[in-house]
Write a protein that holds these residues in place. Structure first.
Motif, PDB file in Angstrom:
ATOM      1  N   TRP A  29       0.827  -1.213   0.000  1.00 17.92           N
ATOM      2  CA  TRP A  29       0.000   0.000   0.000  1.00 17.92           C
ATOM      3  C   TRP A  29       0.861   1.264   0.000  1.00 17.92           C
ATOM      4  O   TRP A  29       0.478   2.292  -0.580  1.00 17.92           O
ATOM      5  N   LEU A  30       2.034   1.198   0.641  1.00 18.81           N
ATOM      6  CA  LEU A  30       2.908   2.369   0.693  1.00 18.81           C
ATOM      7  C   LEU A  30       3.417   2.730  -0.698  1.00 18.81           C
ATOM      8  O   LEU A  30       3.448   3.914  -1.074  1.00 18.81           O
ATOM      9  N   PHE A  31       3.776   1.730  -1.494  1.00 21.98           N
ATOM     10  CA  PHE A  31       4.303   1.998  -2.827  1.00 21.98           C
ATOM     11  C   PHE A  31       3.194   2.444  -3.777  1.00 21.98           C
ATOM     12  O   PHE A  31       3.429   3.254  -4.675  1.00 21.98           O
ATOM     13  N   VAL A  32       1.984   1.915  -3.573  1.00 24.16           N
ATOM     14  CA  VAL A  32       0.849   2.409  -4.361  1.00 24.16           C
ATOM     15  C   VAL A  32       0.571   3.862  -4.017  1.00 24.16           C
ATOM     16  O   VAL A  32       0.295   4.692  -4.895  1.00 24.16           O
ATOM     17  N   LEU A  33       0.662   4.212  -2.746  1.00 28.65           N
ATOM     18  CA  LEU A  33       0.462   5.599  -2.324  1.00 28.65           C
ATOM     19  C   LEU A  33       1.505   6.518  -2.936  1.00 28.65           C
ATOM     20  O   LEU A  33       1.180   7.618  -3.416  1.00 28.65           O
ATOM     21  N   ILE A  34       2.764   6.086  -2.935  1.00 25.50           N
ATOM     22  CA  ILE A  34       3.830   6.912  -3.524  1.00 25.50           C
ATOM     23  C   ILE A  34       3.589   7.113  -5.008  1.00 25.50           C
ATOM     24  O   ILE A  34       3.766   8.220  -5.535  1.00 25.50           O
ATOM     25  N   GLN A  35       3.156   6.054  -5.703  1.00 27.38           N
ATOM     26  CA  GLN A  35       2.869   6.175  -7.133  1.00 27.38           C
ATOM     27  C   GLN A  35       1.723   7.146  -7.375  1.00 27.38           C
ATOM     28  O   GLN A  35       1.759   7.958  -8.310  1.00 27.38           O
ATOM     29  N   GLN A  39       1.468  11.221  -9.268  1.00 31.02           N
ATOM     30  CA  GLN A  39       0.523  11.669 -10.272  1.00 31.02           C
ATOM     31  C   GLN A  39      -0.223  12.924  -9.837  1.00 31.02           C
ATOM     32  O   GLN A  39      -0.593  13.744 -10.667  1.00 31.02           O
ATOM     33  N   PHE A  40      -0.453  13.069  -8.515  1.00 27.31           N
ATOM     34  CA  PHE A  40      -1.254  14.188  -8.024  1.00 27.31           C
ATOM     35  C   PHE A  40      -0.428  15.196  -7.236  1.00 27.31           C
ATOM     36  O   PHE A  40      -0.979  16.007  -6.498  1.00 27.31           O
ATOM     37  N   ILE A  41       0.887  15.155  -7.372  1.00 26.12           N
ATOM     38  CA  ILE A  41       1.737  16.035  -6.575  1.00 26.12           C
ATOM     39  C   ILE A  41       1.531  17.505  -6.912  1.00 26.12           C
ATOM     40  O   ILE A  41       1.570  18.374  -6.037  1.00 26.12           O
ATOM     41  N   VAL A  42       1.266  17.804  -8.199  1.00 26.01           N
ATOM     42  CA  VAL A  42       1.095  19.207  -8.594  1.00 26.01           C
ATOM     43  C   VAL A  42      -0.145  19.823  -7.962  1.00 26.01           C
ATOM     44  O   VAL A  42      -0.072  20.879  -7.325  1.00 26.01           O
ATOM     45  N   PRO A  43      -1.354  19.210  -8.099  1.00 22.90           N
ATOM     46  CA  PRO A  43      -2.510  19.830  -7.434  1.00 22.90           C
ATOM     47  C   PRO A  43      -2.397  19.854  -5.914  1.00 22.90           C
ATOM     48  O   PRO A  43      -2.871  20.795  -5.274  1.00 22.90           O
ATOM     49  N   ILE A  44      -1.756  18.831  -5.324  1.00 22.36           N
ATOM     50  CA  ILE A  44      -1.608  18.827  -3.869  1.00 22.36           C
ATOM     51  C   ILE A  44      -0.705  19.972  -3.422  1.00 22.36           C
ATOM     52  O   ILE A  44      -1.000  20.675  -2.447  1.00 22.36           O
ATOM     53  N   LEU A  45       0.402  20.193  -4.142  1.00 25.29           N
ATOM     54  CA  LEU A  45       1.276  21.320  -3.816  1.00 25.29           C
ATOM     55  C   LEU A  45       0.571  22.649  -4.027  1.00 25.29           C
ATOM     56  O   LEU A  45       0.773  23.603  -3.263  1.00 25.29           O
ATOM     57  N   ALA A  69      -6.103   6.016   1.918  1.00 27.48           N
ATOM     58  CA  ALA A  69      -7.200   5.074   2.095  1.00 27.48           C
ATOM     59  C   ALA A  69      -7.411   4.230   0.837  1.00 27.48           C
ATOM     60  O   ALA A  69      -7.664   3.017   0.917  1.00 27.48           O
ATOM     61  N   ILE A  70      -7.287   4.863  -0.343  1.00 26.75           N
ATOM     62  CA  ILE A  70      -7.421   4.117  -1.593  1.00 26.75           C
ATOM     63  C   ILE A  70      -6.315   3.080  -1.730  1.00 26.75           C
ATOM     64  O   ILE A  70      -6.545   1.943  -2.176  1.00 26.75           O
ATOM     65  N   SER A  71      -5.100   3.427  -1.324  1.00 26.56           N
ATOM     66  CA  SER A  71      -3.976   2.490  -1.411  1.00 26.56           C
ATOM     67  C   SER A  71      -4.199   1.277  -0.517  1.00 26.56           C
ATOM     68  O   SER A  71      -3.961   0.136  -0.929  1.00 26.56           O
ATOM     69  N   ILE A  72      -4.664   1.520   0.713  1.00 21.15           N
ATOM     70  CA  ILE A  72      -4.934   0.404   1.620  1.00 21.15           C
ATOM     71  C   ILE A  72      -6.086  -0.442   1.098  1.00 21.15           C
ATOM     72  O   ILE A  72      -6.072  -1.674   1.182  1.00 21.15           O
ATOM     73  N   TRP A  73      -7.090   0.224   0.537  1.00 20.84           N
ATOM     74  CA  TRP A  73      -8.233  -0.481  -0.051  1.00 20.84           C
ATOM     75  C   TRP A  73      -7.760  -1.424  -1.162  1.00 20.84           C
ATOM     76  O   TRP A  73      -8.192  -2.571  -1.237  1.00 20.84           O
TER      77      TRP A  73
END
Length: 507
Positions: A29-35, A39-45, A69-73
């Motif tokens: 789940w951690l690696f899915v979260l990093i991936q 992809q969403f780093i720009v809007p989050i920043l 939560a999506i990664s753990i799911w």
């Protein structure tokens, strides 16, 4: 009775019909979260930097929590089962999907390890087919031992009986075909120009972030150069420019060596039965496996720096399509980033003994090949010379007088080194003088052939043949026979066309 926890962490073995479903590594789940964060780093920043005030600055934290939560799911809803001849993947809870991937369809097994993967002892596995744009399956992530075991199972997908499995397991140790020492990796960096990518990318990024900063850097370089001139006098201008040029070249080569160390450290090419396995990388380890029969074309490259070091580069084109990403290579490409000419020839003869490389009978091109190469360059020199003559006067005439003999010499050398060879199994083309190339393929693996002529070709009585193989990359240089006599080109086109049609009927 086996508990679910022991099933999830048990090592992968030869499949059986009763084998239960398995989960990925607990940290997947951690690696899915990093991936997903990539992809969403720009809007989050953007939310974090520009959403300050009131409670807007919490939205970035909310977005990260949702992605977590999506990664753990995904971890809890992802299952896979290894069958006798296929891999089954089950995913999704609300929208469920079940994929069954036959081992016979998998032509490339890629193992990807970043530095974080190596810290946790895991790897990302990509199972890829011959014609797909995307991998058949991406498994983020498995224990490294399980990933290697899955790769071995795919390699032994025919083995179902214990005797066959044992015999093929004995071959899993593999035969090492080529390795690169640290000195050879440094040679790769010195030969290549990958450092220009770093410098060009840095200037492009700076120009987007702060154009004034780029101007200051250029002014600093100019100030340093003219400072040397002012210190030592105007008579040392040429020495100052030469010094700056040497410093720039040294910097480029240092970047190239650094990139080569990151990409090719631990380079190891192995042969496991009918498959080739390549492993490389310093921080990010990449391991890819491809059947030998998927190799469609071969390329030998030898630049001027190659010749100084007594080396060549050997590359292959496979039927596994490349998605254009260097971080996620889809196929085995560089069989030998650098090797001696004798070693490259030995690798070709070992991997494709039916090709009889190198050819003994190279045929010359059209007798007017020199003029075909020289005339376009002469026209370009005339246009640039006229502009230089208008702008600089007599200096422009000197420019043309020096350039024309040089382009004539290059055209003569290129025409002298060019040629082609055709026998019952192989078709090959060679060309280039400063950077020499030998491109060849097995005639039985050609997919299409096209005859073409430019207006100048028709005037000089010559033609060219464009040869296409399976899995060709649109960005890669195709196999082409240029400047053939028109009669020879048409006869060869007809002969190869019949061979392609015969092979198509056979399949």
């Amino acid at each position: 009775m086996t508990t679910p926890e022991s099933v999830d962490h048990a090592p992968i073995e030869l499949p059986s019909e009763a084998q239960p479903e398995r989960r990925l590594h607990p940290m997947s789940w951690l690696f899915v979260l990093i991936q997903q964060l990539k992809q969403f780093i720009v809007p989050i920043l953007a939310l974090f930097l520009f959403g300050r005030g009131d409670r807007n600055d919490l939205w970035s934290l909310v977005a990260i929590c949702i992605l977590g939560a999506i990664s753990i799911w995904q971890f809890y809803t992802y299952r896979f089962r290894i069958g006798e001849d296929s891999l089954q993947i089950r995913s999704g809870l609300l929208q469920r999907s079940l994929r069954q991937i036959p081992f016979a369809r998998i032509h490339n097994v890629g193992l990807h390890q970043t530095l974080l993967h190596r810290i946790f002892g895991v790897a990302e596995v990509r199972l890829e087919s011959a014609g797909g744009i995307k991998p058949e399956a991406e498994m983020r992530v498995l224990k490294l031992d399980d990933a290697l075991a899955l790769e071995a199972l795919v390699r032994r997908r025919r083995g179902t009986s214990a005797a066959v499995a044992a015999s093929e397991a004995a071959a899993d140790t593999g035969e090492v075909l080529h390795t690169l020492s640290t000195a050879e990796v440094v040679r790769v960096g010195l030969i290549s120009n990958r450092g220009m990518i770093v410098v060009g990318g840095a200037f492009a990024a700076l120009s987007q972030i702060s154009p004034d900063l780029v101007e200051r850097v250029l002014e600093l370089i100019a100030y340093g150069m003219f400072g040397v001139v002012d210190s030592y006098g105007r008579g040392h201008e040429a020495a100052a420019v030469l010094l700056m040029l040497i410093a720039f070249i040294v910097m480029i080569r240092m970047f190239s060596v650094l990139i080569a160390l990151l990409q090719y450290s631990g380079f190891r090419l192995e042969e496991h039965g009918r498959r080739l396995t390549l492993e490389r990388g310093l921080l990010t380890r990449i391991r890819t496996s491809t059947p030998r029969r998927r190799i469609q074309s071969w390329t030998l490259r030898e630049g001027m720096l190659h010749r100084w070091f007594g080396r060549r580069t050997l590359e292959v084109g496979t039927a596994v399509l490349d998605n254009g990403s260097h971080s996620q290579p889809r196929s085995l490409r560089e069989v030998a980033p650098v090797a001696t000419p004798e070693r490259c020839d030995a690798l070709i003869r070992h991997l494709a003994p039916e090709l009889h490389w190198p050819p003994q009978d190279w045929r010359p091109l059209h007798r007017l090949t020199f003029w075909r190469l020289f005339v376009p360059q002469l026209l370009l020199a005339a246009v640039l010379g006229a502009c230089a003559l208008y702008e600089f006067g007599a200096l422009g005439f000197v420019f043309v007088a020096l350039w024309v003999p040089w382009i004539a010499y290059i055209a003569w050398q290129n025409a002298r080194h060019a040629g082609y060879a055709v026998d019952g199994l192989t078709i090959a083309a060679r060309g280039g003088w400063w950077t020499r190339e030998w491109r060849f393929a097995e005639i039985g693996k050609l997919q299409a052939i096209r005859l073409g002529q430019s207006p100048l070709d028709r005037r000089l009585g010559m033609a060219h043949l464009l040869l296409d193989t399976a899995g060709g990359n649109a960005l890669a240089k195709p196999l082409r026979l240029r400047f053939l006599p028109e009669a020879e080109a048409r006869a060869l086109h007809e002969t190869l066309g019949r061979e392609i049609a015969r092979n198509a009927l056979r399949w």
